[in-house]
Design a protein around this motif. Structure first.
Motif, short mmCIF file in Angstrom:
data_model
loop_
_atom_site.label_atom_id
_atom_site.label_comp_id
_atom_site.label_asym_id
_atom_site.label_seq_id
_atom_site.Cartn_x
_atom_site.Cartn_y
_atom_site.Cartn_z
N ALA A 335 -29.35 30.47 -24.33
CA ALA A 335 -28.84 29.31 -23.59
C ALA A 335 -29.86 28.86 -22.54
O ALA A 335 -30.07 27.66 -22.34
CB ALA A 335 -27.51 29.68 -22.92
N ALA A 336 -30.53 29.84 -21.91
CA ALA A 336 -31.50 29.48 -20.87
C ALA A 336 -32.75 28.83 -21.47
O ALA A 336 -33.31 27.89 -20.90
CB ALA A 336 -31.88 30.73 -20.08
N LEU A 337 -33.17 29.30 -22.64
CA LEU A 337 -34.34 28.72 -23.31
C LEU A 337 -34.12 27.22 -23.53
O LEU A 337 -35.02 26.41 -23.34
CB LEU A 337 -34.57 29.39 -24.66
N GLU A 338 -32.89 26.90 -23.95
CA GLU A 338 -32.57 25.52 -24.29
C GLU A 338 -32.60 24.62 -23.06
O GLU A 338 -32.71 23.41 -23.18
CB GLU A 338 -31.17 25.50 -24.92
N LYS A 339 -32.47 25.22 -21.87
CA LYS A 339 -32.40 24.42 -20.64
C LYS A 339 -33.72 24.37 -19.88
O LYS A 339 -33.82 23.73 -18.85
CB LYS A 339 -31.30 24.97 -19.72
#
Lengths: 379, 291
Positions: A335-339
């Protein structure tokens, strides 16, 4: 007295265990083609990753824990890549994985990461790795579309109309060929010839002769070493003056060495690393690029390449995502990679989104011409 | 149009020379020992790589090439002595597998010793192409074709005039009879390996300026060379050389007039069809199998 000794020894041992538990490193897996035909990718990638790992750990790691890279060599073999993936997921239990160096291996591996619900950051170039978007798979290498866009914009400014293609029959070449064949008519060009050569071919005179008789204004060659060097040489042998564009796949000094004098005058979109010293000072990547180049040269005694940059960036993104997620849970990292936004890497400035798992724009490339055996930025 | 055709033929002949020289090596060893030596491509690689390495070490080009060929010849002889002779009583298929092992071993050693990069040897005489009837010809192509012809001529003389050549031919016809008349079959086997390695290494060295070389070029060349040897009729050295040239020209014409994507497929399809029609190859002798 004796009892006291034993007690203190036990206490010390327990204390030691506790410290060890608290500092359990975060494991990050990597599957790279360190040997085999794609070793020119895998070796600098591995070097760069290990270099960044040491740098991060020297600064105290991430979330107060050290990071530990578990690197496997897939020998540019798809079966070995899949086996290494199994090992990473089942035995090593990594939080996030990086790899592989080539598209075929990445595509074979990505299914495993979906079912294991662990994010994978690929170092390979092809667009189909992230298009359609696979929620668990990201990539750091520039998509072919960005490079093709850059070439076509340049060709348009020179007024070329008929474009001939010569592509290598491997994953990289054919992925590029598809994008080229899609974008050429869309941008108003005509496809004059569409030639193919094998990755181990040593003579492309026949293909170029055909292109010559087709009367193309410019040629675009899509491949990685050594094929394009042969194409460049054969073009000179045939006495052809048709401008020749190369892909970003050959943007290394090795290519100039191989092609020799035949490299002069060739045009290609390249990542900024190879022309870092020619960049304007306000470029967001300049400091990182010159630092990376200097460290790499000092540590490994070899010139840095953009391929090594993919290794650097993949680990950088993974670490930034772990930091942002605040844990080493794979789902949180995903989820953090995507943000992640505005992360300056070696390859470019990454701004990921749920619809874009590459996060780069055309500005990741500069057009360069090879002049007297060196790169020169051209507008 | 004619310029195009001529260009395809020129580039086909140049590449075909490499196949032909590799094929020659296959047949020479097959004739004397009955073994198909799958390390043949590695001899070609050794010729090219050692020339580059010696040249980079500061030797001038002719000296580097001659020394490289000599070293490859020694490697060829050593392969026979160390890998083939100790197991010579094994069946032919086992020996073939031994040669595959040797090829993997040589390739691995070359990778460790000289790295994984592709390397280039400078042209023997100039890089300016010569125009010929609308096609262009590299001076290096002339070198390749000329040296190939010289080697063929040399081998022809060797086999018809020298006692060693005749001894090797005798081994090819009838091993036992050769033994009985006092020919050392073992020495002939070693000679055939040395000679094949030399032929292959010369091919590797003269092609390195045109096609570049790396530790793994032997794989593809070995395969194509074997195909050329079969095309020309396994057992006939001159058929093998001709087979190589034909294969090269077919590939080049296929790429030019049909589709470069099916270049390799086209050449091999023609090879298959030919073998269906004439199983002994273009120039092979019909072998009568006694039942």
């Amino acid at each position: 007295m004796k009892r006291f000794f034993i007690l203190s020894a036990v206490a010390a041992a327990l204390g030691f265990c506790a410290v060890a538990l608290a500092a359990e490193p975060i494991r990050i897996g990597a599957v790279l083609s360190v040997t085999g035909p794609a070793s020119f990718l895998g070796e600098p990638e591995k070097n760069s990753m290990l270099m960044l790992q040491d740098e991060i750990n020297a600064k105290g790691g991430v979330l107060g824990r050290m990071i530990e890279l578990v690197v496997y060599d897939d020998e540019t073999d798809v079966n070995k890549a899949v086996l290494a993936t199994e090992k990473l997921l089942k035995k090593d239990g990594v939080a996030v994985a990086l790899g592989s160096s080539i598209t075929g291996n990445t595509l074979a591996m990505s299914g495993k990461f979906v079912s294991a619900e662990t994010p994978l950051v690929s170092l390979a170039a092809a667009e189909k790795i992230v298009r359609p978007v696979n929620p668990w798979v990201f990539k750091v290498a520039q998509s072919d579309r960005l490079a093709v866009g850059r070439i076509l914009a340049h060709a348009k400014s020179r007024g070329y109309k008929n474009i001939a293609l010569i592509t290598v029959s491997d994953g990289f070449g054919q992925a590029g060929r598809e994008v080229l064949k899609e974008m050429l008519p869309a941008e108003g060009f005509t496809l004059a010839a569409d030639e193919v050569y094998g990755p181990k071919d040593t003579d492309m005179t026949a293909q170029l002769t055909k292109i010559k008789s087709a009367g193309a204004d410019a040629i675009i060659c899509w491949g990685t070493n050594p094929g394009p060097a042969v194409v460049a040489g054969n073009r000179i042998h045939l006495g052809m003056a048709t401008p020749l564009y190369m892909s970003h796949g050959v943007a290394s000094k090795k290519f100039i060495e191989l092609a020799g004098a035949a490299a002069n005058g060739l045009l290609l979109p390249a990542s900024k690393l190879i022309v870092a010293d020619q960049l304007p000072d306000n470029d967001p990547q300049k400091v990182l690029l010159t630092g990376y180049a200097k460290d790499y040269q000092a540590k490994f005694g070899a010139a840095p390449s953009q391929f090594g940059g993919y290794g650097y960036d993949s680990l950088l993104l993974a670490v930034r995502a772990i930091e942002a997620a605040g844990s080493d849970k794979p789902a949180g990292i995903r989820a953090a990679l995507e943000k992640l936004t505005d992360v300056s890497g070696v390859t470019g400035v990454f701004s990921m989104s749920p619809g874009d798992h590459n996060g780069l724009s055309e500005s990741a490339f500069v057009m360069v011409e090879i002049v007297d055996g060196d790169w020169k930025i051209i507008p | 149009m004619f310029g195009g055709l001529l260009q395809y033929v020129i580039s086909g002949l140049t590449v075909g020379s490499a196949y032909g020289l590799t094929a020659l090596g296959f047949t020479m060893i097959f004739n004397t020992t009955g073994v198909i030596n799958f390390a043949q491509g590695e001899f070609v690689m050794l010729g090219g790589m050692m020339s580059v390495m010696l040249h980079q070490a500061g030797l001038n080009l002719p000296a580097a090439v001659i020394l490289a060929v000599a070293a490859a010849t020694a490697v060829g002889a050593a392969v026979e002595r160390l890998a083939i002779r100790p197991v010579r009583r094994a069946t032919a298929i086992n020996l073939v597998i031994v040669t595959i092992g040797v090829s993997i071993c040589l390739r691995g050693l070359a990778m460790l010793a000289w790295g994984k990069d592709t390397l280039r040897l400078p042209n023997f005489s100039g890089a300016a192409p010569l125009p010929v009837f609308g096609a262009s010809l590299m001076p290096q192509s002339l070198w390749v074709l000329g040296v190939t012809l010289l080697i063929l001529l040399g081998l022809r003389l060797f086999f018809s005039r020298s006692i060693h050549g005749k001894g090797m031919l005798a081994c090819a016809y009838q091993r036992k009879a050769a033994y009985l008349v006092g020919i050392s079959v073992e020495r002939m086997a070693m000679l055939s390996f040395a000679l094949s390695a030399a032929t292959g290494a010369v091919g590797g060295a003269i092609l390195a300026p045109l096609t570049m070389t790396s530790y793994d070029v032997g794989v593809m060349l070995g395969l194509k060379g074997f195909a050329a040897a079969v095309l020309g009729g396994l057992g006939n050295p001159f058929g093998a050389a001709a087979g190589g040239l034909i294969l090269g020209v077919l590939e080049s014409l296929g790429a030019g007039y049909v589709s470069s994507a099916y270049k390799d497929a086209l050449a091999f399809i023609i090879l298959l069809v030919l073998l269906f029609v004439k199983p002994s190859g273009l120039f092979g002798r019909k072998s009568a199998e006694r039942v």
